[in-house]
Write an enzyme that holds these catalytic residues in place. Structure first.
Site, mmCIF file in Angstrom:
data_model
loop_
_atom_site.group_PDB
_atom_site.id
_atom_site.type_symbol
_atom_site.label_atom_id
_atom_site.label_comp_id
_atom_site.label_asym_id
_atom_site.label_seq_id
_atom_site.Cartn_x
_atom_site.Cartn_y
_atom_site.Cartn_z
ATOM 1 N N PRO A 1 0.798 -1.223 0.000
ATOM 2 C CG PRO A 1 -0.872 -1.551 1.590
ATOM 3 C CD PRO A 1 0.425 -2.127 1.092
ATOM 4 C CG ASN A 2 -0.422 4.418 1.044
ATOM 5 O OD1 ASN A 2 -1.308 4.945 0.373
ATOM 6 N ND2 ASN A 2 -0.638 3.940 2.248
ATOM 7 N NE ARG B 1 3.265 6.870 2.084
ATOM 8 C CZ ARG B 1 3.439 5.727 2.709
ATOM 9 N NH1 ARG B 1 4.057 4.736 2.106
ATOM 10 N NH2 ARG B 1 2.998 5.565 3.930
ATOM 11 C CE1 TYR C 1 7.748 5.337 3.785
ATOM 12 C CE2 TYR C 1 6.523 7.388 3.697
ATOM 13 C CZ TYR C 1 6.746 6.162 4.267
ATOM 14 O OH TYR C 1 5.973 5.737 5.309
ATOM 15 C CG ASN D 1 8.417 -1.668 1.033
ATOM 16 O OD1 ASN D 1 7.664 -1.731 1.995
ATOM 17 N ND2 ASN D 1 9.128 -0.597 0.761
ATOM 18 C CB ALA E 1 0.967 0.119 6.656
ATOM 19 C CG ASP F 1 -1.544 -17.228 7.015
ATOM 20 O OD1 ASP F 1 -0.655 -17.317 7.894
ATOM 21 O OD2 ASP F 1 -2.761 -17.204 7.277
ATOM 22 C CD GLU G 1 9.449 -7.222 6.440
ATOM 23 O OE1 GLU G 1 8.861 -6.280 7.010
ATOM 24 O OE2 GLU G 1 9.484 -8.384 6.901
ATOM 25 C CG HIS H 1 10.284 -1.941 5.803
ATOM 26 N ND1 HIS H 1 8.931 -1.843 5.539
ATOM 27 C CD2 HIS H 1 10.487 -3.166 6.336
ATOM 28 C CE1 HIS H 1 8.348 -2.972 5.914
ATOM 29 N NE2 HIS H 1 9.272 -3.790 6.395
ATOM 30 C CG LEU H 2 11.503 2.859 0.417
ATOM 31 C CD1 LEU H 2 10.247 3.498 -0.134
ATOM 32 C CD2 LEU H 2 12.668 3.064 -0.519
ATOM 33 C CB SER H 3 11.520 4.998 6.568
ATOM 34 O OG SER H 3 10.488 4.154 7.049
ATOM 35 N NE ARG I 1 8.304 6.573 9.540
ATOM 36 C CZ ARG I 1 7.498 6.290 8.549
ATOM 37 N NH1 ARG I 1 7.791 5.313 7.698
ATOM 38 N NH2 ARG I 1 6.384 6.967 8.375
ATOM 39 N NE ARG J 1 5.202 4.454 10.509
ATOM 40 C CZ ARG J 1 4.402 4.423 9.459
ATOM 41 N NH1 ARG J 1 4.418 3.406 8.642
ATOM 42 N NH2 ARG J 1 3.580 5.418 9.207
#
Length: 143
Positions: free
Chosen positions: A10-11, A18, A23, A73, A76, A86, A97, A99-101, A106, A110
Protein backbone atom coordinates in the site's frame (compact mmCIF):
# COMPACT_ATOMS: atom_id res chain seq x y z
CA UNK A 1 14.64 -16.84 -18.24
CA UNK A 2 13.99 -16.74 -14.51
CA UNK A 3 11.85 -14.18 -12.74
CA UNK A 4 12.35 -12.23 -9.52
CA UNK A 5 9.13 -11.11 -7.86
CA UNK A 6 9.26 -7.47 -6.75
CA UNK A 7 6.28 -6.92 -4.50
CA UNK A 8 5.27 -3.51 -3.16
CA UNK A 9 2.35 -2.85 -0.84
CA UNK A 10 0.00 0.00 0.00
CA UNK A 11 0.94 3.57 -0.90
CA UNK A 12 4.19 2.58 -2.58
CA UNK A 13 2.74 3.28 -6.01
CA UNK A 14 3.09 6.99 -5.23
CA UNK A 15 6.79 6.90 -4.35
CA UNK A 16 8.52 10.10 -5.33
CA UNK A 17 5.45 12.10 -4.31
CA UNK A 18 4.73 10.47 -0.95
CA UNK A 19 6.49 12.23 1.92
CA UNK A 20 9.84 12.53 0.12
CA UNK A 21 11.50 13.56 3.38
CA UNK A 22 10.81 10.01 4.64
CA UNK A 23 10.61 7.87 1.50
CA UNK A 24 12.91 9.75 -0.88
CA UNK A 25 12.36 11.04 -4.38
CA UNK A 26 12.84 7.82 -6.35
CA UNK A 27 9.64 6.61 -8.01
CA UNK A 28 8.46 3.03 -8.05
CA UNK A 29 9.54 2.92 -11.70
CA UNK A 30 13.06 3.98 -10.60
CA UNK A 31 13.09 1.17 -8.04
CA UNK A 32 11.92 -1.40 -10.58
CA UNK A 33 14.60 -0.29 -13.04
CA UNK A 34 17.32 -0.49 -10.36
CA UNK A 35 16.33 -4.01 -9.34
CA UNK A 36 16.22 -5.08 -12.99
CA UNK A 37 19.76 -3.74 -13.46
CA UNK A 38 21.01 -5.72 -10.47
CA UNK A 39 19.55 -9.06 -11.57
CA UNK A 40 20.09 -8.80 -15.32
CA UNK A 41 23.61 -10.28 -15.21
CA UNK A 42 22.04 -13.55 -14.01
CA UNK A 43 19.62 -13.46 -16.93
CA UNK A 44 16.74 -12.78 -14.58
CA UNK A 45 13.88 -10.43 -15.24
CA UNK A 46 11.71 -8.58 -12.74
CA UNK A 47 8.02 -9.22 -12.32
CA UNK A 48 6.87 -6.09 -10.49
CA UNK A 49 3.56 -5.98 -8.64
CA UNK A 50 2.21 -3.13 -6.52
CA UNK A 51 -1.15 -3.33 -4.80
CA UNK A 52 -2.85 -1.12 -2.27
CA UNK A 53 -4.88 -4.04 -0.95
CA UNK A 54 -3.65 -7.22 0.69
CA UNK A 55 -5.61 -9.51 -1.62
CA UNK A 56 -3.66 -8.33 -4.68
CA UNK A 57 -0.36 -8.98 -2.92
CA UNK A 58 -1.47 -12.46 -1.84
CA UNK A 59 -2.52 -13.32 -5.40
CA UNK A 60 0.85 -12.06 -6.73
CA UNK A 61 2.73 -14.32 -4.30
CA UNK A 62 0.58 -17.33 -5.19
CA UNK A 63 0.90 -16.66 -8.93
CA UNK A 64 4.71 -16.50 -8.76
CA UNK A 65 5.75 -19.67 -6.93
CA UNK A 66 8.00 -20.46 -9.90
CA UNK A 67 10.08 -17.29 -9.46
CA UNK A 68 13.67 -17.61 -8.19
CA UNK A 69 13.05 -15.34 -5.20
CA UNK A 70 11.28 -12.20 -4.11
CA UNK A 71 11.85 -8.73 -2.75
CA UNK A 72 8.90 -7.60 -0.64
CA UNK A 73 8.12 -4.15 0.70
CA UNK A 74 4.81 -4.77 2.43
CA UNK A 75 4.44 -1.16 3.57
CA UNK A 76 2.10 -0.90 6.53
CA UNK A 77 1.00 -4.52 6.01
CA UNK A 78 4.16 -5.48 7.91
CA UNK A 79 2.16 -4.61 11.02
CA UNK A 80 -0.96 -6.71 10.57
CA UNK A 81 -0.81 -8.39 7.16
CA UNK A 82 -1.63 -11.85 8.45
CA UNK A 83 -3.05 -13.04 5.14
CA UNK A 84 0.09 -11.87 3.35
CA UNK A 85 2.14 -13.59 6.04
CA UNK A 86 0.35 -16.87 5.36
CA UNK A 87 0.96 -16.49 1.61
CA UNK A 88 4.66 -15.80 2.13
CA UNK A 89 4.93 -18.74 4.55
CA UNK A 90 3.97 -20.95 1.62
CA UNK A 91 6.23 -19.19 -0.90
CA UNK A 92 8.87 -21.81 -1.80
CA UNK A 93 11.82 -19.50 -2.52
CA UNK A 94 14.01 -17.06 -0.57
CA UNK A 95 12.59 -13.60 -0.11
CA UNK A 96 13.76 -10.40 1.53
CA UNK A 97 11.74 -7.76 3.32
CA UNK A 98 12.65 -4.17 2.43
CA UNK A 99 11.61 -0.86 3.97
CA UNK A 100 12.70 2.51 2.66
CA UNK A 101 12.71 4.17 6.07
CA UNK A 102 14.20 2.96 9.33
CA UNK A 103 10.95 1.74 10.84
CA UNK A 104 12.53 1.51 14.31
CA UNK A 105 13.31 5.24 14.25
CA UNK A 106 9.64 6.02 13.65
CA UNK A 107 6.37 5.52 15.53
CA UNK A 108 6.31 2.57 17.91
CA UNK A 109 3.50 0.82 16.01
CA UNK A 110 5.99 0.30 13.17
CA UNK A 111 8.52 -1.54 15.32
CA UNK A 112 7.31 -5.07 14.73
CA UNK A 113 6.84 -6.90 11.46
CA UNK A 114 4.65 -9.99 11.37
CA UNK A 115 6.47 -10.95 8.16
CA UNK A 116 10.12 -10.54 9.18
CA UNK A 117 10.43 -13.87 11.04
CA UNK A 118 9.72 -15.65 7.74
CA UNK A 119 12.04 -13.57 5.56
CA UNK A 120 15.51 -14.68 4.49
CA UNK A 121 16.67 -11.19 5.48
CA UNK A 122 15.50 -7.64 6.13
CA UNK A 123 16.84 -4.30 4.90
CA UNK A 124 15.49 -1.05 6.33
CA UNK A 125 16.39 2.59 6.40
CA UNK A 126 18.58 2.82 3.30
CA UNK A 127 16.01 4.32 0.98
CA UNK A 128 15.81 2.99 -2.56
CA UNK A 129 19.33 1.58 -2.21
CA UNK A 130 17.77 -1.10 0.01
CA UNK A 131 16.07 -2.61 -3.03
CA UNK A 132 19.39 -2.83 -4.90
CA UNK A 133 21.01 -4.49 -1.90
CA UNK A 134 18.15 -6.97 -1.65
CA UNK A 135 18.56 -7.79 -5.35
CA UNK A 136 22.29 -8.35 -4.84
CA UNK A 137 21.55 -10.60 -1.87
CA UNK A 138 19.17 -12.69 -3.98
CA UNK A 139 21.74 -12.95 -6.77
CA UNK A 140 24.27 -14.23 -4.22
CA UNK A 141 21.81 -16.51 -2.40
CA UNK A 142 20.01 -18.31 -5.20
CA UNK A 143 21.93 -21.23 -6.68
Amino acid sequence: MSDVLLLNGPNLGILGRRQPEIYGTDTLEDVERAVAEEVSARGWRVVAEQHDCECGLIRAVQDNYDSVGAIVNPGALMIAGWGLRDALANYPRPWLEVHLSNVWARESFRHESVLAPLASGLIAGLGALGYRLAARALVNTVE
